[in-house]
Scaffold this active site. Sequence first.
Site, short mmCIF file in Angstrom:
data_model
loop_
_atom_site.label_atom_id
_atom_site.label_comp_id
_atom_site.label_asym_id
_atom_site.label_seq_id
_atom_site.Cartn_x
_atom_site.Cartn_y
_atom_site.Cartn_z
N THR A 11 0.83 -1.22 0.00
CA THR A 11 0.00 0.00 0.00
C THR A 11 0.86 1.27 0.00
O THR A 11 0.66 2.17 -0.82
CB THR A 11 -0.92 -0.01 1.24
OG1 THR A 11 -1.67 -1.21 1.23
CG2 THR A 11 -1.85 1.18 1.25
N SER A 138 2.42 7.36 11.42
CA SER A 138 1.32 6.65 10.76
C SER A 138 0.30 7.60 10.13
O SER A 138 0.35 8.82 10.34
CB SER A 138 0.60 5.76 11.77
OG SER A 138 -0.19 6.58 12.60
N CYS A 139 -0.65 7.02 9.43
CA CYS A 139 -1.67 7.83 8.74
C CYS A 139 -2.50 8.64 9.73
O CYS A 139 -2.72 9.84 9.53
CB CYS A 139 -2.57 6.91 7.92
SG CYS A 139 -3.13 5.45 8.81
N ASN A 140 -2.97 8.02 10.81
CA ASN A 140 -3.78 8.75 11.79
C ASN A 140 -2.97 9.84 12.49
O ASN A 140 -3.44 10.95 12.70
CB ASN A 140 -4.32 7.78 12.85
CG ASN A 140 -5.58 7.09 12.39
OD1 ASN A 140 -6.54 7.75 12.00
ND2 ASN A 140 -5.60 5.77 12.41
N THR A 168 -9.46 -2.18 7.49
CA THR A 168 -8.24 -2.56 6.78
C THR A 168 -8.23 -1.83 5.45
O THR A 168 -9.12 -1.01 5.19
CB THR A 168 -8.17 -4.10 6.61
OG1 THR A 168 -6.89 -4.45 6.08
CG2 THR A 168 -9.27 -4.64 5.71
N HIS A 217 -10.30 6.92 7.60
CA HIS A 217 -10.53 7.11 9.04
C HIS A 217 -11.30 8.42 9.23
O HIS A 217 -11.21 9.33 8.40
CB HIS A 217 -9.21 7.27 9.80
CG HIS A 217 -8.22 6.18 9.63
ND1 HIS A 217 -8.40 4.90 10.09
CD2 HIS A 217 -6.97 6.18 9.08
CE1 HIS A 217 -7.32 4.17 9.83
NE2 HIS A 217 -6.45 4.92 9.21
N GLN A 298 -6.10 6.83 4.59
CA GLN A 298 -4.97 6.12 5.21
C GLN A 298 -3.93 5.63 4.23
O GLN A 298 -2.75 5.52 4.56
CB GLN A 298 -5.50 4.94 6.04
CG GLN A 298 -5.90 3.69 5.26
CD GLN A 298 -7.29 3.77 4.62
OE1 GLN A 298 -8.01 4.73 4.83
NE2 GLN A 298 -7.67 2.76 3.86
P1 NAD Z 1 1.21 -3.86 3.01
O1 NAD Z 1 0.83 -5.11 3.70
O2 NAD Z 1 0.24 -3.22 2.09
O3 NAD Z 1 2.54 -4.06 2.19
C1 NAD Z 1 3.66 -4.69 2.73
C2 NAD Z 1 4.46 -5.33 1.61
O4 NAD Z 1 5.59 -5.99 2.20
C3 NAD Z 1 3.70 -6.39 0.82
O5 NAD Z 1 3.96 -6.15 -0.55
C4 NAD Z 1 4.33 -7.71 1.28
O6 NAD Z 1 4.35 -8.67 0.24
C5 NAD Z 1 5.74 -7.28 1.61
N1 NAD Z 1 6.42 -8.13 2.60
C6 NAD Z 1 5.87 -9.02 3.44
N2 NAD Z 1 6.82 -9.53 4.23
C7 NAD Z 1 7.99 -8.96 3.88
C8 NAD Z 1 9.32 -9.08 4.34
N3 NAD Z 1 9.64 -9.90 5.34
N4 NAD Z 1 10.27 -8.33 3.76
C9 NAD Z 1 9.97 -7.47 2.75
N5 NAD Z 1 8.72 -7.31 2.30
C10 NAD Z 1 7.75 -8.05 2.85
O7 NAD Z 1 1.67 -2.85 4.16
P2 NAD Z 1 1.49 -1.29 4.17
O8 NAD Z 1 0.07 -0.98 4.51
O9 NAD Z 1 2.10 -0.68 2.97
O10 NAD Z 1 2.32 -0.92 5.47
C11 NAD Z 1 3.72 -0.71 5.44
C12 NAD Z 1 4.08 0.18 6.58
O11 NAD Z 1 3.41 1.43 6.42
C13 NAD Z 1 3.68 -0.33 7.98
O12 NAD Z 1 4.62 0.13 8.91
C14 NAD Z 1 2.35 0.36 8.21
O13 NAD Z 1 2.03 0.46 9.58
C15 NAD Z 1 2.64 1.71 7.59
N6 NAD Z 1 1.45 2.47 7.19
C16 NAD Z 1 0.38 1.85 6.62
C17 NAD Z 1 -0.73 2.60 6.27
C18 NAD Z 1 -1.96 1.96 5.69
O14 NAD Z 1 -3.04 2.44 5.94
N7 NAD Z 1 -1.85 0.91 4.91
C19 NAD Z 1 -0.74 3.98 6.47
C20 NAD Z 1 0.39 4.60 7.00
C21 NAD Z 1 1.47 3.83 7.36
#
Ligand code: NAD
Length: 339
Positions: A11, A138-140, A168, A217, A298
């Site tokens: 994401t 984070s986003c929030n 999610t 959110h 988010q």
């Molecule tokens: P996500 O699950 O969408 O993407 C994570 C990616 O990492 C996937 O492509 C997955 O295949 C890959 N992956 C899985 N295990 C792995 C490993 N061991 N090594 C390397 N890559 C691996 O996650 P996301 O939502 O993009 O979240 C990433 C970070 O950003 C987290 O810290 C999350 O808290 C933060 N975040 C997320 C959001 C949200 O709303 N999605 C918003 C702000 C911050």
Amino acid sequence: MLKVGINAYGTIGKRVAEAITKQDDMKVVGVVKAHPNYMSFVASKKFKLFVPEKSALKSFEDSGIKVEGTLENLMDDSELILDATPEGEGEKYKAIYQKNKKKAIFQGGEDHELTNLSFNAYANFKEAWGKDYVRVVSCNTTGLIRTLFPLTAFGKIKVRANLVRRATDPDDYTKGPINSIVPDLKIPSHHGPDVASVIKGLDIQTMAVKVPTTLMHLHFVNVTFPNEVGVDEILGKWKGKRRVAFVSGKDGVKSTSQLMDIARETGRERSDLYEIILWKDSISVKGNELFYYQAVHQESDVVPENIDAMRSMFQLDEKEESIDKTDKSLRIGELAYAR
Ligand code: NAD
């Protein structure tokens, strides 16, 4: 051109990668995918693809998706790794980046202590100046800081905020709830202390519930000022902050689904809304207390923050220049309208 490697194309990773392609002072060297699936195929059409370690090479070879090498190889060509791996992986990867003497940005799923520097461009751009390891909150937390930081100009404020959190992200079919409202029983929720890791010393308490939606959110925010403050003075502090956009119920905008519709209809890529969306007609003042609603997309609000963090870590631009550049490249600010 700052050379950036993206570790994880989920994401956040895919959005930051795309945003980098719109900047004139940085470029994506390659992206890491852990598994050979449809998203790896999509990524391979846009960027050079790398895998976390050698053991993953065969599965990609078998699936016919072209891979350039491993994370180690990507680090050889990169000056910075943008880490967007799932929450909790940061510590393991930080050790790898450190061993390879690479700067890195982590995301809000990691603890503040991983970098001891939590970042938001409005609040502490200069704190990341020249630093090796930075965490974009984070986003929030980003959403709360965007609207609260400008209000600290009124003096010592007290914040009580309630967060209605999306269950999610839209592509995730595995998580819920689908028919429940789930309170975060830890009070304050982690968001309050996280905001205070950036706006140091802020008196903030947060509570949060998770609900069955994937779009955005929603925050209910209550701010107490040291003295009485008028609505126009408050609006004055938010004026010019393009990353806070105003909408109004008078224009028929009454829900997060309509905000997403605005994003789609205005041609935002992936329906992203980088701005925190504040309902102008919800802004209410009673004595020295302020109340308002805001919505947070988010999946995308942290993207511009990641771009600015890179510029600060590599001392490429001062705060205002970097924010202006990022906003222009991502069309941030175009949505600021409300009656
Ligand atoms: P996500 O699950 O969408 O993407 C994570 C990616 O990492 C996937 O492509 C997955 O295949 C890959 N992956 C899985 N295990 C792995 C490993 N061991 N090594 C390397 N890559 C691996 O996650 P996301 O939502 O993009 O979240 C990433 C970070 O950003 C987290 O810290 C999350 O808290 C933060 N975040 C997320 C959001 C949200 O709303 N999605 C918003 C702000 C911050």
